[in-house]
Design a protein around this motif. Sequence first.
Motif, PDB file in Angstrom:
ATOM      1  N   LYS A 180       0.777  -1.241  -0.051  1.00  0.00           N
ATOM      2  CA  LYS A 180       0.040  -0.130   0.134  1.00  0.00           C
ATOM      3  C   LYS A 180       0.725   1.096   0.001  1.00  0.00           C
ATOM      4  O   LYS A 180       0.557   2.203  -0.668  1.00  0.00           O
ATOM      5  N   LEU A 181       1.877   1.363   0.790  1.00  0.00           N
ATOM      6  CA  LEU A 181       2.918   2.516   0.981  1.00  0.00           C
ATOM      7  C   LEU A 181       3.473   2.839  -0.491  1.00  0.00           C
ATOM      8  O   LEU A 181       3.356   3.852  -1.081  1.00  0.00           O
ATOM      9  N   ASN A 182       3.897   1.684  -1.082  1.00  0.00           N
ATOM     10  CA  ASN A 182       4.557   1.889  -2.450  1.00  0.00           C
ATOM     11  C   ASN A 182       3.751   2.259  -3.479  1.00  0.00           C
ATOM     12  O   ASN A 182       3.839   3.125  -4.436  1.00  0.00           O
ATOM     13  N   GLU A 183       2.194   2.016  -3.450  1.00  0.00           N
ATOM     14  CA  GLU A 183       1.259   2.400  -4.277  1.00  0.00           C
ATOM     15  C   GLU A 183       1.365   4.087  -4.075  1.00  0.00           C
ATOM     16  O   GLU A 183       1.217   4.586  -5.149  1.00  0.00           O
ATOM     17  N   ARG A 184       1.060   4.172  -2.539  1.00  0.00           N
ATOM     18  CA  ARG A 184       0.735   5.670  -2.381  1.00  0.00           C
ATOM     19  C   ARG A 184       2.023   6.298  -2.991  1.00  0.00           C
ATOM     20  O   ARG A 184       1.939   7.592  -3.693  1.00  0.00           O
ATOM     21  N   ARG A 185       3.390   5.901  -2.625  1.00  0.00           N
ATOM     22  CA  ARG A 185       4.680   6.629  -3.223  1.00  0.00           C
ATOM     23  C   ARG A 185       4.625   6.944  -4.791  1.00  0.00           C
ATOM     24  O   ARG A 185       4.794   7.980  -5.152  1.00  0.00           O
ATOM     25  N   LYS A 186       4.030   5.777  -5.491  1.00  0.00           N
ATOM     26  CA  LYS A 186       4.134   5.767  -6.796  1.00  0.00           C
ATOM     27  C   LYS A 186       3.202   6.895  -7.295  1.00  0.00           C
ATOM     28  O   LYS A 186       3.563   7.645  -8.277  1.00  0.00           O
ATOM     29  N   GLU A 187       1.930   6.920  -6.725  1.00  0.00           N
ATOM     30  CA  GLU A 187       0.956   8.026  -7.110  1.00  0.00           C
ATOM     31  C   GLU A 187       1.415   9.317  -7.044  1.00  0.00           C
ATOM     32  O   GLU A 187       1.068  10.053  -7.785  1.00  0.00           O
ATOM     33  N   LYS A 188       2.310   9.479  -6.148  1.00  0.00           N
ATOM     34  CA  LYS A 188       2.914  10.724  -5.730  1.00  0.00           C
ATOM     35  C   LYS A 188       4.142  11.035  -6.515  1.00  0.00           C
ATOM     36  O   LYS A 188       4.746  12.193  -6.324  1.00  0.00           O
ATOM     37  N   GLY A 189       4.497  10.044  -7.183  1.00  0.00           N
ATOM     38  CA  GLY A 189       5.611  10.362  -8.184  1.00  0.00           C
ATOM     39  C   GLY A 189       6.821  10.014  -7.034  1.00  0.00           C
ATOM     40  O   GLY A 189       8.165  10.473  -7.520  1.00  0.00           O
ATOM     41  N   ASP A 190       6.894   9.655  -5.948  1.00  0.00           N
ATOM     42  CA  ASP A 190       7.882   9.297  -4.931  1.00  0.00           C
ATOM     43  C   ASP A 190       8.502   8.084  -5.398  1.00  0.00           C
ATOM     44  O   ASP A 190       7.922   7.240  -5.933  1.00  0.00           O
ATOM     45  N   GLU A 191       9.885   7.691  -5.175  1.00  0.00           N
ATOM     46  CA  GLU A 191      10.555   6.587  -5.397  1.00  0.00           C
ATOM     47  C   GLU A 191      10.030   5.508  -4.561  1.00  0.00           C
ATOM     48  O   GLU A 191      10.127   5.663  -3.073  1.00  0.00           O
ATOM     49  N   PRO A 192       9.545   4.302  -5.045  1.00  0.00           N
ATOM     50  CA  PRO A 192       9.068   3.403  -4.093  1.00  0.00           C
ATOM     51  C   PRO A 192      10.318   2.863  -3.247  1.00  0.00           C
ATOM     52  O   PRO A 192      11.377   2.831  -3.779  1.00  0.00           O
ATOM     53  N   PHE A 193       9.915   2.123  -2.076  1.00  0.00           N
ATOM     54  CA  PHE A 193      10.953   1.497  -1.409  1.00  0.00           C
ATOM     55  C   PHE A 193      11.221   0.187  -1.974  1.00  0.00           C
ATOM     56  O   PHE A 193      10.599  -0.676  -2.336  1.00  0.00           O
ATOM     57  N   ALA A 194      12.699  -0.336  -1.696  1.00  0.00           N
ATOM     58  CA  ALA A 194      12.916  -1.427  -2.399  1.00  0.00           C
ATOM     59  C   ALA A 194      12.420  -2.718  -1.846  1.00  0.00           C
ATOM     60  O   ALA A 194      12.048  -3.784  -2.377  1.00  0.00           O
ATOM     61  N   ASN A 195      12.293  -2.637  -0.351  1.00  0.00           N
ATOM     62  CA  ASN A 195      11.782  -3.831   0.352  1.00  0.00           C
ATOM     63  C   ASN A 195      11.308  -3.485   1.419  1.00  0.00           C
ATOM     64  O   ASN A 195      11.582  -2.404   1.851  1.00  0.00           O
ATOM     65  N   PRO A 196      10.466  -4.105   2.237  1.00  0.00           N
ATOM     66  CA  PRO A 196       9.967  -3.930   3.739  1.00  0.00           C
ATOM     67  C   PRO A 196      10.892  -3.434   4.735  1.00  0.00           C
ATOM     68  O   PRO A 196      10.469  -2.467   5.306  1.00  0.00           O
ATOM     69  N   ARG A 197      12.053  -3.826   4.664  1.00  0.00           N
ATOM     70  CA  ARG A 197      13.086  -3.602   5.916  1.00  0.00           C
ATOM     71  C   ARG A 197      13.601  -2.273   5.445  1.00  0.00           C
ATOM     72  O   ARG A 197      13.476  -1.456   6.328  1.00  0.00           O
ATOM     73  N   ASN A 198      13.582  -1.872   4.133  1.00  0.00           N
ATOM     74  CA  ASN A 198      14.227  -0.562   3.974  1.00  0.00           C
ATOM     75  C   ASN A 198      12.891   0.507   4.280  1.00  0.00           C
ATOM     76  O   ASN A 198      13.225   1.754   4.715  1.00  0.00           O
ATOM     77  N   ALA A 199      11.793   0.076   3.982  1.00  0.00           N
ATOM     78  CA  ALA A 199      10.635   1.089   4.337  1.00  0.00           C
ATOM     79  C   ALA A 199      10.438   1.083   5.939  1.00  0.00           C
ATOM     80  O   ALA A 199       9.947   2.141   6.265  1.00  0.00           O
ATOM     81  N   SER A 214       1.730   6.766  10.311  1.00  0.00           N
ATOM     82  CA  SER A 214       1.107   6.333   8.995  1.00  0.00           C
ATOM     83  C   SER A 214       1.526   5.030   8.179  1.00  0.00           C
ATOM     84  O   SER A 214       0.974   4.668   7.299  1.00  0.00           O
ATOM     85  N   ARG A 215       2.504   4.448   8.815  1.00  0.00           N
ATOM     86  CA  ARG A 215       3.175   3.451   8.168  1.00  0.00           C
ATOM     87  C   ARG A 215       2.791   2.187   8.444  1.00  0.00           C
ATOM     88  O   ARG A 215       3.343   1.160   7.828  1.00  0.00           O
ATOM     89  N   ASN A 216       2.013   2.053   9.503  1.00  0.00           N
ATOM     90  CA  ASN A 216       1.604   0.526   9.899  1.00  0.00           C
ATOM     91  C   ASN A 216       2.571  -0.399  10.152  1.00  0.00           C
ATOM     92  O   ASN A 216       2.833  -1.335   9.920  1.00  0.00           O
ATOM     93  N   LEU A 217       3.518   0.174  11.017  1.00  0.00           N
ATOM     94  CA  LEU A 217       4.452  -0.738  11.426  1.00  0.00           C
ATOM     95  C   LEU A 217       4.350  -1.777  12.580  1.00  0.00           C
ATOM     96  O   LEU A 217       3.165  -1.513  13.167  1.00  0.00           O
TER      97      LEU A 217
END
Length: 318
Positions: A180-199, A214-217
């Motif tokens: 979900k986070l990477n979807e949001r980042r792509k929609e905003k034109g941000d670089e997606p995270f490479a993997n959950p650990r980096n996120a 907001s990151r549901n850790l």
Amino acid sequence: MDKQQAQQQITELRELLNQYGHEYYVLDSPSVPDSEYDRKMQELLKVEEAFPELVTADSPSQRIGGEPLDAFQKVQHNVAMMSLGNAFNEGELRDFARRAKAGTDEPISFVCELKIDGLAVSLTYENGKFVRGATRGDGTTGEDITSNLRTVRSIPLTIPEENTIEVRGEVFMPHKSFLKLNERRKEKGDEPFANPRNAAAGSLRQLDPKIAASRNLDIFLYGVGEWQTGTLVSHSERLDYLLELGFKINPEWRRCDTMDEVIDYVNYWEEKRPDLGYEIDGIVVKVDNLDQQEELGFTAKNPRWAIAYKFPAEEVMT
Ligand SMILES: NC(=O)c1cc2c(N)ncc(C(N)=O)c2s1
């Protein structure tokens, strides 16, 4: 309503919200619908707004703190957060067990646990209240990220333990939250995270706790640092006690009396790990008995009583 009645209502609402939160975020088995949780939270916010002098940091309404920090403070770990030695195949795992058995004349049992691929953190509780959370850092000096860790809903703000204890675990981002986070980042034109650990690491490094919130850790606790309470005999007893205190313990841990059982456990989870819903990068194998752990001690870098069996790297999540 007078102040005394307000205090009574606040105490009741906090206990209820802490119970609901524990059921939902730690046990993953809510007893009430989200709407009931939200209704009780609104009631608490209303009473606390009418009596601000009754608000305390451990209230469930205070998880998402105030202003962003300018920087993270440094924290010294009085008990070093050691890294684990690695084993990359069955032979190296059996070598670890042979060395451990050579270090004591009693039979040895092991505990196997999933090695969570996240960020190691330390949580300190004083008088039953969460007072400080820190990253591992270099093992002796970490960063104070208390305000971000308070936003992790599966971390209890209060526990039924009066003595000071420090517990350790791994903060991670579940697959669902990561996608979900990477979807949001792509929609905003941000670089997606490479993997959950980096996120997860990137989220805990945010100076604004509202972003971390907001990151549901999530977190699994698996060890202790400073510990001024009770004398427990084994690591497995400690895991049971941490669970009793309200901490989130990964349910897949197993006590193994032979290395064949350890190998079976490792092979099972090497195949089953895609079904977990979060990333693991191996299995941690520990000597269960705490006296034997103490007898075995540490090398300059690692405990002699534990090893991390590393799975071969998987293809990167897209
Ligand atoms: N570096 C360490 O000591 C550990 C690291 C980890 C990890 N990433 N996940 C689980 C455990 C565990 N269950 O003990 C440990 S222990």
